[in-house]
Structure formats: structure tokens, C-alpha cells
Design an enzyme around this catalytic site. Sequence first.
Site, PDB file in Angstrom:
ATOM      1  N   HIS A 120       0.713  -1.055  -0.031  1.00 57.21           N
ATOM      2  CA  HIS A 120      -0.162  -0.135   0.092  1.00 57.21           C
ATOM      3  C   HIS A 120       0.963   1.422   0.040  1.00 57.21           C
ATOM      4  O   HIS A 120       1.877   1.303   0.491  1.00 57.21           O
ATOM      5  CB  HIS A 120      -1.052  -0.064   1.127  1.00 57.21           C
ATOM      6  CG  HIS A 120      -0.243   0.019   2.524  1.00 57.21           C
ATOM      7  ND1 HIS A 120       0.155   1.271   3.177  1.00 57.21           N
ATOM      8  CD2 HIS A 120      -0.028  -1.054   3.436  1.00 57.21           C
ATOM      9  CE1 HIS A 120       0.862   0.934   4.472  1.00 57.21           C
ATOM     10  NE2 HIS A 120       0.797  -0.461   4.550  1.00 57.21           N
ATOM     11  N   ASP A 121       0.295   2.286  -0.610  1.00 52.43           N
ATOM     12  CA  ASP A 121       1.035   3.548  -0.805  1.00 52.43           C
ATOM     13  C   ASP A 121       2.274   3.795  -1.531  1.00 52.43           C
ATOM     14  O   ASP A 121       3.111   4.618  -1.096  1.00 52.43           O
ATOM     15  CB  ASP A 121       0.838   4.281   0.510  1.00 52.43           C
ATOM     16  CG  ASP A 121      -0.494   4.322   1.380  1.00 52.43           C
ATOM     17  OD1 ASP A 121      -1.079   5.215   0.789  1.00 52.43           O
ATOM     18  OD2 ASP A 121      -0.658   3.537   2.323  1.00 52.43           O
ATOM     19  N   GLY A 138       5.059  -1.591   2.068  1.00 56.76           N
ATOM     20  CA  GLY A 138       4.148  -0.108   1.929  1.00 56.76           C
ATOM     21  C   GLY A 138       5.271   1.071   1.959  1.00 56.76           C
ATOM     22  O   GLY A 138       6.389   1.013   2.706  1.00 56.76           O
TER      23      GLY A 138
END
Length: 268
Positions: A120-121, A138
Site C-alpha cells: 500500500h501507498d 508499504g
Amino acid sequence: MPIHPTAIIEEGAEVHESATIGPYTLIESNAFIGEGCWIGSCVRIYGHTRLGAHNRIDHGATLGAAPQDLGFGPERAKPLIIGDHNHFRESVNISCGLKSEGGTRIGNHNYWMAFSHAGHDCVVGDHNVFANGATLAGHVEVGDHCFLSGQVAVHQFCRIGSYVMIGGVTGVTQDVPPYLLAAGNRARLIGLNVVGLRRKGFTQAQRSRIKQVYRLILRSGLPRGEALAQAAALYPGPETEAIIAFIRGSKRGVLPFRRSVRDTSLMD
């Protein structure tokens, strides 16, 4: 529209009329599939995912999946934004965003080999190659024209500069500045990415300037701030500026340098 009869396109999904959707693929509501995309069999495109034009997604890939984060809930999902001309091979997994408003972002012309993953991100630039099993935790940032070999694992919040190559089965726990090679069970900088720079059209003068800058920063023994200031004064140029900006922007610190019998480009 060439959509296989076994594919499921949920209400609210937008699929360009030129896209191809293979058997047993699921496109969730709110997903967007751009012009000329080719999506193979058993692929799942989760909501909050936006695909640009002419991307190819092979069998079993999952794009926009829930992050592997114990604090995640569907109400916290942020977008996965993918550019154009990317190729995701079999069983690639890319998570949606979680903690940043921009979410997970993938640029253009990236090649993701089987079982590679971005958490994520993450923010990934253009023209990168991720070999089999390469993994980004992440919030990792990757520049342009990088090559991550098989089974590379990059720790969360690390940054990979442009034109970097990372050797196989390497754990990256700190930032890798532009134009360099890194390898090792725990990654170390081992030299200049000479072959990669030649292939990308860097001249001898450019490569020499990069080498001199890193020799000063990594081998002179000067305090980092003083070495950066001297590099800016002695070797002005866009490559020097990119190196200095990257190192000054590092929050996790830069990987240490080690001697290697395989590469002496920073020793001569």
C-alpha cells in the site's frame, strides 16, 4: 467489446469498449479500465483501481487488493492509480492505498514479472522491471529505469533512486541513491550501474561525473554535509543535483558502501 461470457463486470465498473476481458475475471464496481487494456483469465480488479491505456494483466493477477495491514478496513481504502503500457505477469499483487490520499501509484511502461508485489501507498515511476518475487513493502518509492532482480525485498518507507540495479535475493533496509548497484543478504552499495547507464545513453562524461561525485561522498571520509557541498561545487551538473537532492531527502539513511571484487568503479 471482447468480454468472455464467464467474466463478471460489476455494476458501476467502467470498461473501455476496446478492452479485452478474459474468462473468470472479476472487475469490481468503481474500477476503471482504460483504452486497449488486455486482461487475461482469473484476474481480479478491485474497486478503487484505475487502469490507464494499453496495460496487460496476465492470469491470476490481483490489482487493488486490500493492503496486508492489520489496521485496514474497507472504509479506509485509498486508490490504486496505474498509468499506461504496464505489463503485470502471472499472480502479481498490487495493493490499494491506505494512509496517503494519493494511494498507490504506478507510472508507465513498467514490467512486473510473476509473483512480484507492491504494498500500500507505494509510488513507482516509469520503465522499471521487477523480476520474479520482487517485493515492495508499504510506502516504498521507486524512481525510473530501475531493475529489481528476483526475490528482492524492500523495507517499508525505503526509496530507490532512478537507474538503480539491485541484485537477486537482497534485502533493502535503507535508501539506494540513483545510478548505483546494490546487493547482499542485507543490501550494500557495491558500485556504479555502468552497464545500465550505458544502455540508457549516458555519455562517458556523465558517467565520469557520477563516479567522481560518489567517490567523494562515499569514499573521502568527509562528513556527509561537507561532502555534498564539495560535490556540488566541484562537479556541477544534473546528475550531481539528482544525487544530492536524493541523499538530502533521505529519512531512513543511505545504504553503506562495501568493497566488492566484482566492481571497482568507485575505487579506481
